[in-house]
Design an enzyme around this catalytic site. Structure first.
Site, short mmCIF file in Angstrom:
data_model
loop_
_atom_site.label_atom_id
_atom_site.label_comp_id
_atom_site.label_asym_id
_atom_site.label_seq_id
_atom_site.Cartn_x
_atom_site.Cartn_y
_atom_site.Cartn_z
N ASP A 58 48.60 44.01 48.04
CA ASP A 58 48.80 45.32 48.69
C ASP A 58 47.57 45.69 49.54
O ASP A 58 47.69 46.05 50.73
CB ASP A 58 49.03 46.36 47.58
CG ASP A 58 49.56 47.69 48.07
OD1 ASP A 58 49.89 47.80 49.26
OD2 ASP A 58 49.66 48.62 47.24
N SER A 111 54.26 41.36 40.71
CA SER A 111 53.90 41.77 39.33
C SER A 111 53.00 40.79 38.58
O SER A 111 52.64 41.07 37.44
CB SER A 111 55.15 42.04 38.46
OG SER A 111 55.73 43.27 38.80
N VAL A 115 47.74 42.33 39.00
CA VAL A 115 47.32 43.54 38.29
C VAL A 115 48.36 43.96 37.23
O VAL A 115 48.00 44.45 36.16
CB VAL A 115 47.13 44.69 39.31
CG1 VAL A 115 46.82 46.01 38.62
CG2 VAL A 115 46.02 44.35 40.30
N TYR A 116 49.65 43.72 37.51
CA TYR A 116 50.73 44.15 36.60
C TYR A 116 51.02 43.16 35.47
O TYR A 116 51.91 43.40 34.65
CB TYR A 116 51.99 44.50 37.38
CG TYR A 116 51.93 45.84 38.12
CD1 TYR A 116 50.84 46.69 37.99
CD2 TYR A 116 52.97 46.25 38.94
CE1 TYR A 116 50.79 47.90 38.65
CE2 TYR A 116 52.93 47.48 39.60
CZ TYR A 116 51.83 48.30 39.46
OH TYR A 116 51.80 49.50 40.12
N1 AR6 Z 1 48.66 36.51 49.66
C1 AR6 Z 1 49.56 36.09 48.74
N2 AR6 Z 1 49.49 36.40 47.43
C2 AR6 Z 1 48.46 37.16 47.04
C3 AR6 Z 1 47.46 37.64 47.92
C4 AR6 Z 1 47.60 37.28 49.29
N3 AR6 Z 1 46.73 37.70 50.22
N4 AR6 Z 1 46.55 38.38 47.21
C5 AR6 Z 1 46.96 38.35 45.93
N5 AR6 Z 1 48.10 37.61 45.81
P1 AR6 Z 1 48.97 41.86 42.75
P2 AR6 Z 1 51.06 43.20 41.17
C6 AR6 Z 1 48.89 37.32 44.60
O1 AR6 Z 1 47.92 42.23 41.79
O2 AR6 Z 1 50.75 42.36 39.99
C7 AR6 Z 1 48.07 46.67 43.59
O3 AR6 Z 1 46.92 47.43 43.36
C8 AR6 Z 1 48.21 37.43 43.26
O4 AR6 Z 1 47.48 36.24 42.97
O5 AR6 Z 1 48.67 41.96 44.20
O6 AR6 Z 1 52.51 43.37 41.57
C9 AR6 Z 1 49.28 47.54 43.91
O7 AR6 Z 1 48.93 48.69 44.64
C10 AR6 Z 1 49.40 37.61 42.33
O8 AR6 Z 1 49.95 36.36 41.95
O9 AR6 Z 1 50.33 42.73 42.54
C11 AR6 Z 1 49.78 47.88 42.55
O10 AR6 Z 1 49.07 48.97 41.99
C12 AR6 Z 1 50.43 38.34 43.19
O11 AR6 Z 1 49.92 38.29 44.54
C13 AR6 Z 1 49.51 46.63 41.75
O12 AR6 Z 1 48.43 45.99 42.39
C14 AR6 Z 1 50.63 39.79 42.81
O13 AR6 Z 1 49.41 40.37 42.41
C15 AR6 Z 1 50.68 45.69 41.76
O14 AR6 Z 1 50.42 44.61 40.91
#
Ligand code: AR6
Length: 176
Positions: A36, A119, A122-123
């Site tokens: 995000d 998810s 962080v989730y």
């Molecule tokens: N490109 C592709 N995948 C990525 C990238 C990127 N640039 N950066 C991280 N990931 P997360 P969530 C992967 O934490 O668990 C935020 O604060 C990462 O390795 O981004 O759904 C939102 O505002 C992981 O496998 O999202 C919410 O509050 C995946 O993306 C919360 O985090 C998702 O990790 C949502 O948590």
């Protein structure tokens, strides 16, 4: 053929010049960390301005915005569930994220769309479970809808990439 319409990629989703990238957002749609944060940084502050006009998004649903400085054309924002212990409807809510994002993409004439592993950061949703849901929902949607030409499932790191490739192989061998 379904196997030609799903691709697994290891890398940064913000770099992809697809019709739409999906954001793993939170209920406020006002940005955060992880993917995000990366999407908002790459898109620029106009994305946040547009998100402010939406008024949030319930878990499992999806909303669409323009993409500003990103190479993609659209951003589909979906809100994954926070993982507790698997008894809080987490799996169904995660499946709904994929279904609702794909349905919204179809409504907007989108032909190529890339998803992060919703998810699993962080989730804290367990990666193997999340991967199976992501692939099963994608396959089911593609089987029923011809308009979307390609779904790219984007992993961030070698561990996720390995899990995704293995799961795709297993699921395709079940259905083909
Ligand atoms: N490109 C592709 N995948 C990525 C990238 C990127 N640039 N950066 C991280 N990931 P997360 P969530 C992967 O934490 O668990 C935020 O604060 C990462 O390795 O981004 O759904 C939102 O505002 C992981 O496998 O999202 C919410 O509050 C995946 O993306 C919360 O985090 C998702 O990790 C949502 O948590």
């Amino acid at each position: 053929m379904i196997q030609n319409r799903i691709e697994i990629l290891n890398g940064d989703i913000t770099a992809l010049g697809v019709d739409a990238i999906v954001n793993a957002a939170n209920n406020s749609l006002l940005g955060g960390g992880g993917v995000d944060g990366a999407i908002h940084r790459a898109a620029g502050s106009e994305l946040l301005e547009e998100c402010k006009t939406i008024g949030g998004c319930p878990t499992g649903e999806a909303r669409i915005t323009r993409s500003y400085n990103l190479p993609a054309q659209w951003v589909v924002h979906t809100v994954g569930p926070i993982w507790y212990d698997g008894t809080q409807n987490e799996e169904e809510m995660l499946a709904a994220c994929y279904r609702n994002s794909l349905a919204l993409a179809k409504e907007h004439g989108i032909q190529t769309i890339a998803f992060p592993a919703i998810s699993t950061g962080v989730y804290r949703f367990p990666m193997e479970r999340a991967t199976n849901i992501a692939i099963r929902e994608t396959v089911q949607f593609l089987q029923k809808n011809n308009q979307i030409a390609k779904v790219i499932l984007v992993c961030y790191g070698d561990r996720a990439f390995k899990i995704y490739r293995e799961a795709l192989k297993n699921i395709l061998s079940e259905i083909l």
